[in-house]
Design a protein around this motif. Structure first.
Motif, PDB file in Angstrom:
ATOM      1  N   TYR A 103      62.675 -48.542 -65.271  1.00 31.57           N
ATOM      2  CA  TYR A 103      62.134 -49.913 -65.296  1.00 31.57           C
ATOM      3  C   TYR A 103      61.209 -50.138 -64.097  1.00 31.57           C
ATOM      4  O   TYR A 103      61.595 -50.732 -63.093  1.00 31.57           O
ATOM      5  CB  TYR A 103      63.274 -50.926 -65.304  1.00 31.57           C
ATOM      6  CG  TYR A 103      62.804 -52.352 -65.493  1.00 31.57           C
ATOM      7  CD1 TYR A 103      62.124 -52.728 -66.639  1.00 31.57           C
ATOM      8  CD2 TYR A 103      63.043 -53.316 -64.514  1.00 31.57           C
ATOM      9  CE1 TYR A 103      61.677 -54.019 -66.818  1.00 31.57           C
ATOM     10  CE2 TYR A 103      62.613 -54.613 -64.679  1.00 31.57           C
ATOM     11  CZ  TYR A 103      61.924 -54.963 -65.830  1.00 31.57           C
ATOM     12  OH  TYR A 103      61.486 -56.249 -65.997  1.00 31.57           O
ATOM     13  N   ILE A 104      59.956 -49.657 -64.228  1.00 31.63           N
ATOM     14  CA  ILE A 104      59.019 -49.767 -63.113  1.00 31.63           C
ATOM     15  C   ILE A 104      58.553 -51.192 -62.858  1.00 31.63           C
ATOM     16  O   ILE A 104      58.046 -51.498 -61.775  1.00 31.63           O
ATOM     17  CB  ILE A 104      57.779 -48.877 -63.346  1.00 31.63           C
ATOM     18  CG1 ILE A 104      57.005 -49.348 -64.577  1.00 31.63           C
ATOM     19  CG2 ILE A 104      58.165 -47.412 -63.442  1.00 31.63           C
ATOM     20  CD1 ILE A 104      55.634 -48.707 -64.711  1.00 31.63           C
ATOM     21  N   ASN A 105      58.741 -52.090 -63.833  1.00 28.81           N
ATOM     22  CA  ASN A 105      58.249 -53.459 -63.673  1.00 28.81           C
ATOM     23  C   ASN A 105      58.808 -54.132 -62.434  1.00 28.81           C
ATOM     24  O   ASN A 105      58.158 -54.990 -61.830  1.00 28.81           O
ATOM     25  CB  ASN A 105      58.592 -54.288 -64.914  1.00 28.81           C
ATOM     26  CG  ASN A 105      57.983 -53.709 -66.176  1.00 28.81           C
ATOM     27  OD1 ASN A 105      58.051 -52.502 -66.399  1.00 28.81           O
ATOM     28  ND2 ASN A 105      57.405 -54.541 -67.019  1.00 28.81           N
ATOM     29  N   GLU A 106      59.999 -53.742 -62.028  1.00 26.76           N
ATOM     30  CA  GLU A 106      60.597 -54.380 -60.857  1.00 26.76           C
ATOM     31  C   GLU A 106      59.791 -54.121 -59.587  1.00 26.76           C
ATOM     32  O   GLU A 106      59.890 -54.879 -58.628  1.00 26.76           O
ATOM     33  CB  GLU A 106      62.036 -53.900 -60.662  1.00 26.76           C
ATOM     34  CG  GLU A 106      62.161 -52.421 -60.312  1.00 26.76           C
ATOM     35  CD  GLU A 106      63.595 -52.025 -59.987  1.00 26.76           C
ATOM     36  OE1 GLU A 106      64.373 -52.913 -59.585  1.00 26.76           O
ATOM     37  OE2 GLU A 106      63.934 -50.842 -60.133  1.00 26.76           O
ATOM     38  N   ALA A 107      58.987 -53.070 -59.579  1.00 27.11           N
ATOM     39  CA  ALA A 107      58.186 -52.757 -58.399  1.00 27.11           C
ATOM     40  C   ALA A 107      56.820 -53.436 -58.413  1.00 27.11           C
ATOM     41  O   ALA A 107      56.144 -53.471 -57.383  1.00 27.11           O
ATOM     42  CB  ALA A 107      57.992 -51.248 -58.294  1.00 27.11           C
ATOM     43  N   PHE A 108      56.413 -53.963 -59.572  1.00 30.13           N
ATOM     44  CA  PHE A 108      55.048 -54.488 -59.697  1.00 30.13           C
ATOM     45  C   PHE A 108      54.974 -55.941 -60.162  1.00 30.13           C
ATOM     46  O   PHE A 108      53.892 -56.524 -60.146  1.00 30.13           O
ATOM     47  CB  PHE A 108      54.245 -53.618 -60.674  1.00 30.13           C
ATOM     48  CG  PHE A 108      54.099 -52.196 -60.218  1.00 30.13           C
ATOM     49  CD1 PHE A 108      53.159 -51.851 -59.265  1.00 30.13           C
ATOM     50  CD2 PHE A 108      54.912 -51.188 -60.726  1.00 30.13           C
ATOM     51  CE1 PHE A 108      53.019 -50.544 -58.830  1.00 30.13           C
ATOM     52  CE2 PHE A 108      54.778 -49.879 -60.307  1.00 30.13           C
ATOM     53  CZ  PHE A 108      53.828 -49.554 -59.345  1.00 30.13           C
ATOM     54  N   ASN A 109      56.082 -56.508 -60.584  1.00 30.77           N
ATOM     55  CA  ASN A 109      56.065 -57.864 -61.115  1.00 30.77           C
ATOM     56  C   ASN A 109      56.149 -58.922 -60.027  1.00 30.77           C
ATOM     57  O   ASN A 109      56.833 -58.748 -59.025  1.00 30.77           O
ATOM     58  CB  ASN A 109      57.238 -58.084 -62.076  1.00 30.77           C
ATOM     59  CG  ASN A 109      56.955 -57.565 -63.472  1.00 30.77           C
ATOM     60  OD1 ASN A 109      55.892 -56.999 -63.729  1.00 30.77           O
ATOM     61  ND2 ASN A 109      57.909 -57.753 -64.367  1.00 30.77           N
ATOM     62  N   ALA A 110      55.470 -60.025 -60.275  1.00 31.56           N
ATOM     63  CA  ALA A 110      55.660 -61.231 -59.483  1.00 31.56           C
ATOM     64  C   ALA A 110      56.970 -61.888 -59.945  1.00 31.56           C
ATOM     65  O   ALA A 110      57.526 -61.512 -60.984  1.00 31.56           O
ATOM     66  CB  ALA A 110      54.481 -62.175 -59.691  1.00 31.56           C
ATOM     67  N   PRO A 111      57.486 -62.865 -59.193  1.00 28.67           N
ATOM     68  CA  PRO A 111      58.761 -63.501 -59.598  1.00 28.67           C
ATOM     69  C   PRO A 111      58.732 -64.105 -60.998  1.00 28.67           C
ATOM     70  O   PRO A 111      59.777 -64.234 -61.634  1.00 28.67           O
ATOM     71  CB  PRO A 111      58.952 -64.576 -58.533  1.00 28.67           C
ATOM     72  CG  PRO A 111      58.269 -64.039 -57.317  1.00 28.67           C
ATOM     73  CD  PRO A 111      57.060 -63.317 -57.851  1.00 28.67           C
ATOM     74  N   ASP A 112      57.535 -64.456 -61.505  1.00 30.87           N
ATOM     75  CA  ASP A 112      57.474 -65.051 -62.841  1.00 30.87           C
ATOM     76  C   ASP A 112      57.391 -64.002 -63.944  1.00 30.87           C
ATOM     77  O   ASP A 112      57.239 -64.324 -65.118  1.00 30.87           O
ATOM     78  CB  ASP A 112      56.285 -66.015 -62.939  1.00 30.87           C
ATOM     79  CG  ASP A 112      54.937 -65.319 -62.768  1.00 30.87           C
ATOM     80  OD1 ASP A 112      54.926 -64.097 -62.486  1.00 30.87           O
ATOM     81  OD2 ASP A 112      53.902 -65.995 -62.909  1.00 30.87           O
ATOM     82  N   GLY A 113      57.483 -62.707 -63.574  1.00 30.62           N
ATOM     83  CA  GLY A 113      57.489 -61.654 -64.575  1.00 30.62           C
ATOM     84  C   GLY A 113      56.122 -61.137 -64.964  1.00 30.62           C
ATOM     85  O   GLY A 113      56.014 -60.309 -65.875  1.00 30.62           O
ATOM     86  N   THR A 114      55.067 -61.574 -64.305  1.00 30.14           N
ATOM     87  CA  THR A 114      53.725 -61.082 -64.582  1.00 30.14           C
ATOM     88  C   THR A 114      53.350 -59.988 -63.585  1.00 30.14           C
ATOM     89  O   THR A 114      53.935 -59.884 -62.510  1.00 30.14           O
ATOM     90  CB  THR A 114      52.688 -62.208 -64.494  1.00 30.14           C
ATOM     91  OG1 THR A 114      52.668 -62.721 -63.143  1.00 30.14           O
ATOM     92  CG2 THR A 114      53.032 -63.340 -65.450  1.00 30.14           C
ATOM     93  N   LEU A 115      52.393 -59.173 -63.947  1.00 29.87           N
ATOM     94  CA  LEU A 115      51.894 -58.126 -63.052  1.00 29.87           C
ATOM     95  C   LEU A 115      51.152 -58.777 -61.884  1.00 29.87           C
ATOM     96  O   LEU A 115      50.287 -59.623 -62.093  1.00 29.87           O
ATOM     97  CB  LEU A 115      50.951 -57.194 -63.815  1.00 29.87           C
ATOM     98  CG  LEU A 115      50.256 -56.085 -63.015  1.00 29.87           C
ATOM     99  CD1 LEU A 115      51.266 -55.122 -62.407  1.00 29.87           C
ATOM    100  CD2 LEU A 115      49.270 -55.334 -63.911  1.00 29.87           C
ATOM    101  N   MET A 116      51.492 -58.381 -60.668  1.00 29.14           N
ATOM    102  CA  MET A 116      50.828 -58.937 -59.495  1.00 29.14           C
ATOM    103  C   MET A 116      49.373 -58.493 -59.448  1.00 29.14           C
ATOM    104  O   MET A 116      49.070 -57.311 -59.631  1.00 29.14           O
ATOM    105  CB  MET A 116      51.563 -58.527 -58.221  1.00 29.14           C
ATOM    106  CG  MET A 116      52.870 -59.271 -58.011  1.00 29.14           C
ATOM    107  SD  MET A 116      53.610 -58.964 -56.383  1.00 29.14           S
ATOM    108  CE  MET A 116      54.470 -57.439 -56.707  1.00 29.14           C
TER     109      MET A 116
END
Length: 310
Positions: free
Chosen positions: A269-282
């Motif tokens: 689950y790589i999203n945890e390293a790249f997501n903003a708190p709202d779940g979007t890609l930073m």
């Protein structure tokens, strides 16, 4: 006396006019827009034509460093997102130091482990679409992972598209053909979904499992890692005409996770390293809202090397 004064005045006036004209010419040359520098930096930003969405032919589908297969462009099937990357722009902000914790929805995702040396990836292969192409293009030269990747590839065209050079550039291979010809990898990473989101997650997972099983049959001892579908920025999602939204990405990740749980694959689950708190890609990690930039690719490998099971 009056004649001499008038003549002198005329000479002085002419000289002044020549000075003024010369000055105007100098100003025009200095401000010529053709003399302005290009808006691209040469250190951390991509030059036009080298981003994951517009990969030059010599870098498409590379299987090992130094191979240069020539490929034909792939046409996307209806319903897929025609994703292309824009050049990275100046003035990007630094990514924040902290990232959100892993989603509680994926309790068996590969957990944090002791970081491995980059040499560990020399026996690994990563397979996917243009996001994986970006990995091959932007990775540090010390990372010698093999990669089978093609722009616009989706889970359906992955079975039929011949783009991989296995020692014969005149006879390119599909993913399954390449796996059968070169079954040498101990870890295989799969990273699909960007060009499939918006369709049926059930149909996607059914095809995904067949592709993974085909590779696994060729390399039965390989550990299979399935990378989550990375989120996109909110602006990218808002502009998508094909359903590439973070809501749909979440549905796909749920389905992929369940496939991994039932089949014994490792869900990363790589999203945890790249997501903003709202779940979007930073935004700091992308130049176009969907693909990772050079700094983000380095972060991706840091994440993969610290989330392993062997």
């Amino acid at each position: 006396m009056n004649r001499i004064s008038l003549r002198t005045l005329i000479v002085i006036t002419a000289a002044i006019c020549m000075v003024v004209v010369a000055g105007l010419l100098i100003v025009l040359c200095v401000t010529d827009p053709n003399n302005t520098p290009p808006p691209y930096e040469t250190d951390n930003t991509a030059a036009p034509g080298t981003d994951p969405g517009t990969v030059p032919p010599e870098t498409q589908g590379a299987t090992e460093p130094g191979t240069e297969p020539q490929t034909d462009p792939v046409t996307e099937a209806p319903g897929t997102e025609p994703v292309t990357s824009a050049p990275e722009t100046q003035g990007q902000t630094e990514p924040p130091e902290t990232v959100p914790v892993a989603s509680a929805d994926y309790p068996h995702a590969v957990p944090l482990s002791a970081a491995r040396d980059p040499q560990w990836l020399e026996e690994a292969l990563i397979i996917g679409d243009s996001r994986t192409q970006g990995v091959g293009i932007y990775k540090d030269p010390s990372i010698r992972i093999a990669w089978y990747a093609q722009q616009s590839l989706n889970i359906s065209t992955a079975f039929t598209t011949k783009f991989i050079n296995i020692d014969d550039p005149d006879n390119l291979c599909t993913i399954l053909e390449a796996a059968a010809k070169k079954p040498i990898y101990k870890e295989v990473y799969f990273w699909f979904g960007l060009n499939d989101v918006g369709g049926s997650e059930t149909a996607f997972v059914n095809s995904y499992q067949k592709l993974i099983e085909g590779v696994k049959e060729a390399m039965p001892e390989a550990e299979i890692y399935v990378i989550s579908v990375l989120s996109v920025t909110q602006s990218f999602a808002d502009a998508s005409k094909y359903g590439v939204t973070n809501v749909n990405i979440k549905k796909f990740n749920d389905a992929i996770y369940q496939m991994c749980e039932s089949s014994g694959y490792r869900f990363v689950y790589i999203n945890e390293a790249f997501n903003a708190p709202d779940g979007t890609l930073m935004q700091a990690y992308t130049g176009d809202g969907a693909h990772l930039n050079k700094d983000a690719v380095a972060k991706l490998f840091e994440y993969l090397l610290s989330h392993t099971v062997r």
